[in-house]
Enzyme design. Structure first.
Site, PDB file in Angstrom:
ATOM      1  N   ARG A  74       0.850  -1.194   0.000  1.00 36.30           N
ATOM      2  CA  ARG A  74       0.000   0.000   0.000  1.00 36.30           C
ATOM      3  C   ARG A  74       0.883   1.241   0.000  1.00 36.30           C
ATOM      4  O   ARG A  74       1.730   1.405   0.872  1.00 36.30           O
ATOM      5  CB  ARG A  74      -0.870   0.028   1.258  1.00 36.30           C
ATOM      6  CG  ARG A  74      -1.913  -1.090   1.320  1.00 36.30           C
ATOM      7  CD  ARG A  74      -2.863  -0.851   2.480  1.00 36.30           C
ATOM      8  NE  ARG A  74      -3.719  -1.995   2.748  1.00 36.30           N
ATOM      9  CZ  ARG A  74      -4.836  -2.279   2.075  1.00 36.30           C
ATOM     10  NH1 ARG A  74      -5.229  -1.500   1.079  1.00 36.30           N
ATOM     11  NH2 ARG A  74      -5.545  -3.335   2.391  1.00 36.30           N
ATOM     12  N   GLY A 113      -7.800   3.185  -3.520  1.00 31.27           N
ATOM     13  CA  GLY A 113      -6.614   4.043  -3.424  1.00 31.27           C
ATOM     14  C   GLY A 113      -5.797   3.951  -4.702  1.00 31.27           C
ATOM     15  O   GLY A 113      -5.331   4.965  -5.252  1.00 31.27           O
ATOM     16  N   THR A 134     -10.701  -6.185  -5.682  1.00 30.29           N
ATOM     17  CA  THR A 134     -10.853  -6.026  -4.226  1.00 30.29           C
ATOM     18  C   THR A 134     -11.954  -6.955  -3.728  1.00 30.29           C
ATOM     19  O   THR A 134     -12.997  -7.110  -4.387  1.00 30.29           O
ATOM     20  CB  THR A 134     -11.195  -4.582  -3.766  1.00 30.29           C
ATOM     21  OG1 THR A 134     -11.638  -4.639  -2.399  1.00 30.29           O
ATOM     22  CG2 THR A 134     -12.272  -3.906  -4.566  1.00 30.29           C
ATOM     23  N   ASP A 136     -13.667  -6.210  -1.369  1.00 33.09           N
ATOM     24  CA  ASP A 136     -14.700  -5.340  -0.782  1.00 33.09           C
ATOM     25  C   ASP A 136     -15.831  -5.011  -1.768  1.00 33.09           C
ATOM     26  O   ASP A 136     -16.905  -4.596  -1.345  1.00 33.09           O
ATOM     27  CB  ASP A 136     -14.075  -4.023  -0.297  1.00 33.09           C
ATOM     28  CG  ASP A 136     -12.954  -4.237   0.703  1.00 33.09           C
ATOM     29  OD1 ASP A 136     -12.908  -5.325   1.309  1.00 33.09           O
ATOM     30  OD2 ASP A 136     -12.118  -3.329   0.872  1.00 33.09           O
ATOM     31  N   ARG A 171     -26.084 -20.110  22.307  1.00 33.98           N
ATOM     32  CA  ARG A 171     -25.175 -18.951  22.343  1.00 33.98           C
ATOM     33  C   ARG A 171     -25.449 -17.992  21.190  1.00 33.98           C
ATOM     34  O   ARG A 171     -26.101 -18.357  20.212  1.00 33.98           O
ATOM     35  CB  ARG A 171     -23.731 -19.437  22.153  1.00 33.98           C
ATOM     36  CG  ARG A 171     -23.103 -20.034  23.364  1.00 33.98           C
ATOM     37  CD  ARG A 171     -21.718 -20.509  22.971  1.00 33.98           C
ATOM     38  NE  ARG A 171     -21.038 -21.151  24.066  1.00 33.98           N
ATOM     39  CZ  ARG A 171     -20.003 -21.974  23.911  1.00 33.98           C
ATOM     40  NH1 ARG A 171     -19.556 -22.267  22.706  1.00 33.98           N
ATOM     41  NH2 ARG A 171     -19.430 -22.509  24.955  1.00 33.98           N
ATOM     42  N   MET A 178     -14.670  -8.943   6.601  1.00 39.34           N
ATOM     43  CA  MET A 178     -13.930  -7.779   6.086  1.00 39.34           C
ATOM     44  C   MET A 178     -14.813  -6.936   5.168  1.00 39.34           C
ATOM     45  O   MET A 178     -15.967  -7.279   4.908  1.00 39.34           O
ATOM     46  CB  MET A 178     -12.700  -8.246   5.315  1.00 39.34           C
ATOM     47  CG  MET A 178     -11.476  -8.428   6.185  1.00 39.34           C
ATOM     48  SD  MET A 178     -10.032  -8.725   5.146  1.00 39.34           S
ATOM     49  CE  MET A 178      -8.739  -8.650   6.362  1.00 39.34           C
ATOM     50  N   HIS A 180     -13.761  -3.266   4.775  1.00 38.51           N
ATOM     51  CA  HIS A 180     -13.362  -1.892   5.036  1.00 38.51           C
ATOM     52  C   HIS A 180     -14.577  -1.063   5.423  1.00 38.51           C
ATOM     53  O   HIS A 180     -15.235  -1.404   6.397  1.00 38.51           O
ATOM     54  CB  HIS A 180     -12.600  -1.318   3.834  1.00 38.51           C
ATOM     55  CG  HIS A 180     -11.743  -0.156   4.205  1.00 38.51           C
ATOM     56  ND1 HIS A 180     -11.594   0.945   3.387  1.00 38.51           N
ATOM     57  CD2 HIS A 180     -11.021   0.088   5.307  1.00 38.51           C
ATOM     58  CE1 HIS A 180     -10.803   1.829   3.981  1.00 38.51           C
ATOM     59  NE2 HIS A 180     -10.439   1.328   5.144  1.00 38.51           N
TER      60      HIS A 180
HETATM   61  O1  F6P Z   1      -9.428  -3.781   0.920  1.00 41.81           O
HETATM   62  C1  F6P Z   1      -9.282  -5.124   1.224  1.00 41.81           C
HETATM   63  C2  F6P Z   1      -9.163  -5.328   2.709  1.00 41.81           C
HETATM   64  O2  F6P Z   1      -8.999  -6.709   2.957  1.00 41.81           O
HETATM   65  C3  F6P Z   1     -10.303  -4.759   3.551  1.00 41.81           C
HETATM   66  O3  F6P Z   1     -11.437  -5.580   3.523  1.00 41.81           O
HETATM   67  C4  F6P Z   1      -9.651  -4.634   4.894  1.00 41.81           C
HETATM   68  O4  F6P Z   1     -10.259  -3.621   5.657  1.00 41.81           O
HETATM   69  C5  F6P Z   1      -8.234  -4.253   4.540  1.00 41.81           C
HETATM   70  O5  F6P Z   1      -8.020  -4.676   3.209  1.00 41.81           O
HETATM   71  C6  F6P Z   1      -7.190  -4.871   5.420  1.00 41.81           C
HETATM   72  O6  F6P Z   1      -5.977  -4.308   5.083  1.00 41.81           O
HETATM   73  P1  F6P Z   1      -4.565  -4.887   5.451  1.00 41.81           P
HETATM   74  O7  F6P Z   1      -4.320  -6.098   4.621  1.00 41.81           O
HETATM   75  O8  F6P Z   1      -3.639  -3.779   5.124  1.00 41.81           O
HETATM   76  O9  F6P Z   1      -4.621  -5.243   6.909  1.00 41.81           O
END
Ligand code: F6P
Length: 357
Positions: A74, A113, A134, A136, A171, A178, A180
């Site tokens: 990143r 990004g 992604t 996401d 329970r 995940m 984001h």
């Molecule tokens: O964007 C993909 C993702 O896996 C998101 O779902 C998560 O919030 C983020 O990346 C985690 O980032 P890293 O791998 O930098 O911990």
């Protein structure tokens, strides 16, 4: 002769290799002479001139392989215009490396990004084609990103496994998914795994409504409740905070992630037994599912076609079941979120799923 640079940036996901293979196979099947320069570890490779020349062999046998043969990292967009620790102008360095290698185009695979930087490079005069990756699925301009369906499968498997153990115990089980700042992955895996409660960032929750939904299930004779909670899930109170206030709250946050906070609130308010499971990065791991292999290959092939035609400045996306080209200008800087009024949300509610709202 075409000279193509390639890089994968941001968090990895399944089918990155399949997509790159699609591009290269399309170019080589066209009969065009191509040279491929693979930049390592995302934009870092382009900034510091860290690349490998790749041949057809490098792309053989990678259709089913997870991760990325180029490595990824990143490099936040907001830091791109700031010089590095040695005073290097990163944007200028990327341009110089592109021109030094006499590239015809950069093929850039990434998420949000990554697309902001890709668009900046386009504005700086480089030829750029991007591919939407992604887990996401939050990229503007495409109904689907590759990696998403594979991650849905993994998160669903996790919920399925929790289901069998949940049926043995009275329970509450939380599976944190995940995604984001968006809820696509949680919504889809939650529905596929038969979760009873789904909490996503786009629909802030009220903990009392969550507990009410649990109690109603128990009153109907259910011994357990399964909750799919997005890592970005947010309460109604927190959603009202300003960015600054929320940041301050998070500075002293005593939990490893939101699911633990939600579990704690449920325990304290209802006395119920709650367990949290976080599949984390397993959701980005392993082989791409068949859908993603086909999807990424199709997008890669279309990217190859654009390169052959010399059409640059586009992301190859998917709209209304068609592969389309979308201008990078339109894509960059926008998030595709779940609308609380989306039909899928309404349908989930129709089958009794609570969103805690
Ligand atoms: O964007 C993909 C993702 O896996 C998101 O779902 C998560 O919030 C983020 O990346 C985690 O980032 P890293 O791998 O930098 O911990």
């Amino acid at each position: 002769m075409k000279r193509i640079g390639m890089l994968t940036s941001g968090g990895d996901c399944q089918a990155l290799n399949a997509a790159m293979r699609g591009v290269v196979k399309c170019l080589s099947c066209s009969g065009e002479d191509v040279e491929i320069y693979g930049f390592l570890d995302g934009y870092k490779g382009l900034i510091y001139g860290d690349f490998r020349m790749l041949t057809g062999h490098d792309f053989a046998g990678i259709l089913t392989k997870g991760g990325t043969i180029l490595g990824s990292s990143r490099t936040p967009f907001k830091l791109m215009r700031e010089p590095d620790e040695n005073g290097l102008d990163k944007v200028e360095a990327m341009k110089q490396n592109y021109y030094k290698l006499k590239l015809d185009c950069m093929v850039i695979l990434g998420g949000n990004g990554t697309h902001k930087t890709a668009n900046m490079l386009r504005e700086e005069g480089l030829n750029v084609i991007t591919l939407p990756k992604t887990i996401d699925n939050d990229l503007w301009g495409t109904d689907m990103t590759f990696g998403f369906q594979s991650a849905v499968n993994i998160a669903t498997d996790c919920i399925d496994c929790i289901h069998t153990t949940a049926s043995s115990h009275a329970r509450i089980f939380i599976v944190e998914v995940m995604g984001h700042k968006v809820g696509w992955l949680t919504l889809n895996a939650g529905m596929a795994g038969g979760a009873d409660i789904i909490l996503i960032p786009e629909i802030p929750y009220d903990i009392n409504k969550v507990i009410k939904a649990i109690n109603e299930r128990e009153a109907r004779g259910s011994r357990f409740t399964i909750m799919a909670v997005a890592e970005g899930a947010i309460s109604k109170e927190d959603a009202k905070l300003s960015k600054k206030e929320y940041k301050k709250k998070m500075e002293n946050y005593p939990y490893p992630s939101v699911s633990y906070e939600i579990a704690d609130k449920i325990r304290k308010k209802s006395g119920k037994d709650v367990r949290v499971t976080v599949p984390g990065h397993t959701q980005r791991g392993g082989s791409p599912c068949p859908y993603d292999r086909v999807f990424a290959t199709r997008l890669g092939a279309e990217a190859g076609k654009l390169i052959l035609k010399g059409e640059y400045g586009f992301m190859v996306g998917y709209k209304n079941r068609e592969v389309v080209k979308v201008s990078l200008e339109e894509v960059a800087g926008k998030l595709k979120m779940v609308s609380p009024d989306a039909t899928i949300v309404k349908e989930a509610k129709m089958v009794g799923i609570s969103f805690g709202d």
